[in-house]
Scaffold this motif. Structure first.
Motif, short mmCIF file in Angstrom:
data_model
loop_
_atom_site.label_atom_id
_atom_site.label_comp_id
_atom_site.label_asym_id
_atom_site.label_seq_id
_atom_site.Cartn_x
_atom_site.Cartn_y
_atom_site.Cartn_z
N ALA A 344 0.85 -1.20 0.00
CA ALA A 344 0.00 0.00 0.00
C ALA A 344 0.88 1.24 0.00
N PRO A 345 0.52 2.29 -0.73
CA PRO A 345 1.32 3.52 -0.73
C PRO A 345 1.49 4.07 0.69
N PRO A 346 2.61 4.72 0.97
CA PRO A 346 2.84 5.24 2.32
C PRO A 346 1.72 6.14 2.84
N LEU A 357 6.31 12.83 -1.63
CA LEU A 357 7.13 11.74 -1.11
C LEU A 357 6.48 10.40 -1.37
N ASP A 358 5.16 10.36 -1.27
CA ASP A 358 4.44 9.12 -1.56
C ASP A 358 4.73 8.66 -2.98
N ALA A 359 4.67 9.57 -3.93
CA ALA A 359 4.93 9.22 -5.33
C ALA A 359 6.38 8.80 -5.53
N LEU A 360 7.32 9.48 -4.87
CA LEU A 360 8.74 9.16 -5.02
C LEU A 360 9.03 7.76 -4.49
N VAL A 361 8.51 7.43 -3.31
CA VAL A 361 8.77 6.11 -2.73
C VAL A 361 8.21 5.01 -3.63
#
Length: 683
Positions: A344-346, A357-361
């Motif tokens: 699951a996304p952060p 940051l969510d997209a980068l991770v």
């Protein structure tokens, strides 16, 4: 005599092959009889030579037999394992300040020329680390020494010294330096920079990391990895335990936050580092790499390159932002997840994670190495990142969810299902929600109106309709509990007109109350009945672009269209069949910005669209998935491109259909849906 010697030789041969004892005794007895006969018949002079030979042979036979016939219950003598030095059996002590001090695990005393051992500071799976002072200049160092059980493993020792050789090639402020390595007899060692600090693993476990610190630490690690990769080395074991932060490296900032000093971050442990063409390796007693942070290609046993470190770094970043690892379970379970599952996304775990940051991770932990960003791109993003979330006005078309969760009760997503912003948690006081809203609607200004059922004893004037701004603040409230004009018993649905007025459906009284933008009552209509402007268990309410009011009259199995003043206009219903009396059960309704109507036919498991001209349009197959309740309502919405979004209440999925009725994909919501709204906003 010759026969006696032959029997004796046969007994010796049989002894070597471990025949039963009675056979050996029988042969020995026969040889004695034959020797005595030769002495009796031939005389002493003739028997002297054979008797001497016989005695010598018997002397060789008896000692061998004595060893062979030892009682099996007697334990064999202990032998020192091959390769373990003789001094390993001695009790080992460590000198500190001139006085002998016994080590915690009873290990041998270290005696490495040029170093004064001070204390043991750590122990890993295969090596121990000691704090020591270099005699030459008094500098504190860390001595890494293989554990005793691995000293005899030549492969391990080669890997140990290869680690030192790899690390000695690196000279960077964010990488732990290695000064020298060597051996003294069977004792091997590696002298490294002593880091007085705390591992990133400790910071994550204690929850001491702010988002700003996460970004700062990740940026320094990315810079360190760039240096490592530039000399052709892959770390292969990036994890929080291998990232250290020096004591005093984090200080208070003037704005009340925390500041990380650039030199405070130290990347360490190159025990399994290798060149760019290395495939997966194994070590004695352990698998190479920590599975929680292992890349998919590393888990598959494929050749890896620098992009494997980027994946591992992304999983470390994920854990820093969310406080939990992306994958959980035993070794084999985690390896399977690394290869086949995307976490699951952060932002779905911690809704306060900024979307950038969510997209980068999520890019860093892409299964395909080609989809991962480069370290320079990561470092550049972290150096220039703006952690503030954008306003809702920047989003365009959006999905608004109310969910059954303690964190992020109201969530705003983009059309791909990515979380854009969260507007509050369950709790007390603004901007928290005391309960999850049962319905949500968007006003022409983009602000959200929410209906929450709550009756508080002693607070009869508590309002159940709340208008919130884009940042979640309460802008206006109305709709107290009660039966008087302007009061509500159970506000099951609401909709906002273009002029800002609000329609609220009360499922208890079967009525619709029309409020002006200030919350004052304009009118009230409906009531319990069989149709034609009255309702039986009304559940959903939507407004058409022409100003019509559409009501899902669930109990009467129809959708009614009324005028803005409540005057009945028409209805839609579907018969069960030519030979079957009655109507199909309807469980959802919505209307797009052009006036096309969408009705969910629960009986047929389909969604039927009706054009503004009243003709039947596309049909959408909507089958119940495992775990979904068939008796829950269906929420629908259409974006500006004509795509249909469908979510069953209580479920975790939003289905997306193209305008022709084909399923595009399913979007995970990560929490049970209470209500879904698609807000197709004009450009």
């Amino acid at each position: 005599m010759i026969i006696a010697l032959a029997l004796l030789a046969l007994a010796a041969a049989l002894l070597l092959v471990r025949v039963p004892q009675w056979v050996l005794l029988t042969l020995l007895g026969l040889s004695v009889i034959l020797a005595g006969g030769s002495l009796y018949l031939g005389g002493l002079e003739r028997a002297v030579g054979p008797l001497i030979a016989y005695g010598l042979a018997l002397g060789l036979l008896v000692p061998a037999g004595a060893v062979t016939y030892r009682n099996s219950r007697v334990a064999p003598a202990k032998r020192r394992p091959v390769g373990v030095p003789a001094f390993a059996k001695r009790r080992r002590t460590l000198t500190k300040g001139g006085d002998p001090v016994l080590l915690p695990n009873g290990n041998d005393a270290l005696s490495i020329p040029g170093y004064e051992i001070l204390e043991k500071v750590g122990s890993g799976g295969m090596a121990s680390v000691y704090k020591a002072k270099r005699v030459q200049d008094g500098q504190l160092v860390a001595l890494k020494v293989p554990m005793e059980q691995y000293v005899a493993d030549a492969k391990f020792i080669r890997r140990f010294h290869r680690e030192a050789e790899v690390a000695q090639r690196l000279d960077h402020v964010n990488i732990v330096r290695t000064f020298e390595h060597g051996s003294l007899g069977p004792q091997h060692y590696m002298a490294m920079e002593y880091v007085d600090g705390r591992s990133l693993e400790g910071y994550v476990e204690s929850g001491d990391l702010t988002t700003d610190l996460c970004v700062a630490v990740m940026r320094r690690v990315a810079i360190a990895l760039q240096h490592i990769h530039s000399v052709g080395i892959i770390h292969r074991d990036i994890k929080p335990a291998n990232i250290m932060i020096l004591k005093g490296g984090i200080s208070d900032a003037p704005d009340g936050g925390k500041t990380l000093h650039d030199e405070a971050v130290k990347l360490m442990d190159f025990g399994i580092a290798g060149g760019k063409v290395l495939s997966r390796l194994t070590m004695t007693g352990a698998r190479v790499g920590t599975p929680v942070y292992m890349s998919p290609e590393q888990a598959r046993g494929l050749k890896i390159d620098h992009r494997s470190d980027i994946y591992s770094l992304g999983l470390v970043f994920y854990e820093m932002l969310t406080g939990q690892t992306a994958f959980k379970g035993g070794y084999e379970a985690i390896v399977h997840q690394q290869i086949f599952q995307t976490p699951a996304p952060p932002r779905q775990i911690n809704l306060r994670v900024p979307k950038v940051l969510d997209a980068l991770v999520m890019r860093m932990i892409a299964k395909d190495p080609d989809e991962r960003p480069s370290l320079s791109e990561i470092e550049g993003t972290l150096a220039t990142i703006d952690l503030a979330d954008g306003l809702l006005d920047d989003l365009g078309d959006r999905i608004v969810l109310t969910v059954n969760a303690r964190q992020g009760v109201v969530r705003v997503l983009d059309l791909e299902g990515n979380l854009h912003v969260s507007l509050g948690d369950l709790g007390v006081g603004e901007p928290a929600f005391s309960t999850a809203p049962v319905s949500v609607a968007a006003g022409p200004d983009g602000h959200l109106y929410m209906a929450s059922f709550e009756y508080r004893v002693g607070q009869e004037r508590h309002h159940m309709i709340v208008k919130r701004t884009n940042d979640g603040r309460v802008a206006h409230t109305f709709g107290a509990y009660g039966m008087q004009p302007g009061e509500l018993l159970y506000p099951a649905a609401l909709a906002v007109a273009r002029d800002g007025s609000v329609y609220v459906l009360d499922s208890e009284t079967h009525t619709i109350t029309h409020f002006d933008p200030q919350g004052e009552v304009i009118g009230r209509f409906g009531g319990r009945g069989a149709g034609h402007g009255t309702f039986n268990d009304p559940r959903q309410l939507v407004l058409g672009p022409e100003g019509g009011v559409y009501v899902l009259d669930y109990g009467n199995r129809q959708v009614q269209r009324l005028g803005c003043d409540g005057a009945y206009d028409t209805r839609w219903a579907f018969r069960l069949g030519r030979d079957q009396p009655g109507m199909r059960l309807l469980d959802g309704v919505c209307i797009d910005r052009h006036g096309a109507l969408y009705i969910s036919d629960a009986t047929a498991g389909k969604i039927r669209s009706i054009t503004p001209q009243g003709k039947l349009g596309a049909t959408f197959a909507f089958e119940k998935l495992q775990g979904e309740a068939s008796d829950e309502l269906v929420d629908m919405g259409v974006d500006s491109e004509g795509r249909l979004y469908v979510a069953r209440r209580g479920g975790h999925l939003i289905r997306r259909f193209d305008p022709r009725g084909a399923l595009i994909d399913k979007v995970e919501t990560y929490a049970p849906v209470v209500h879904m709204l698609v807000d197709a906003r004009p450009n």
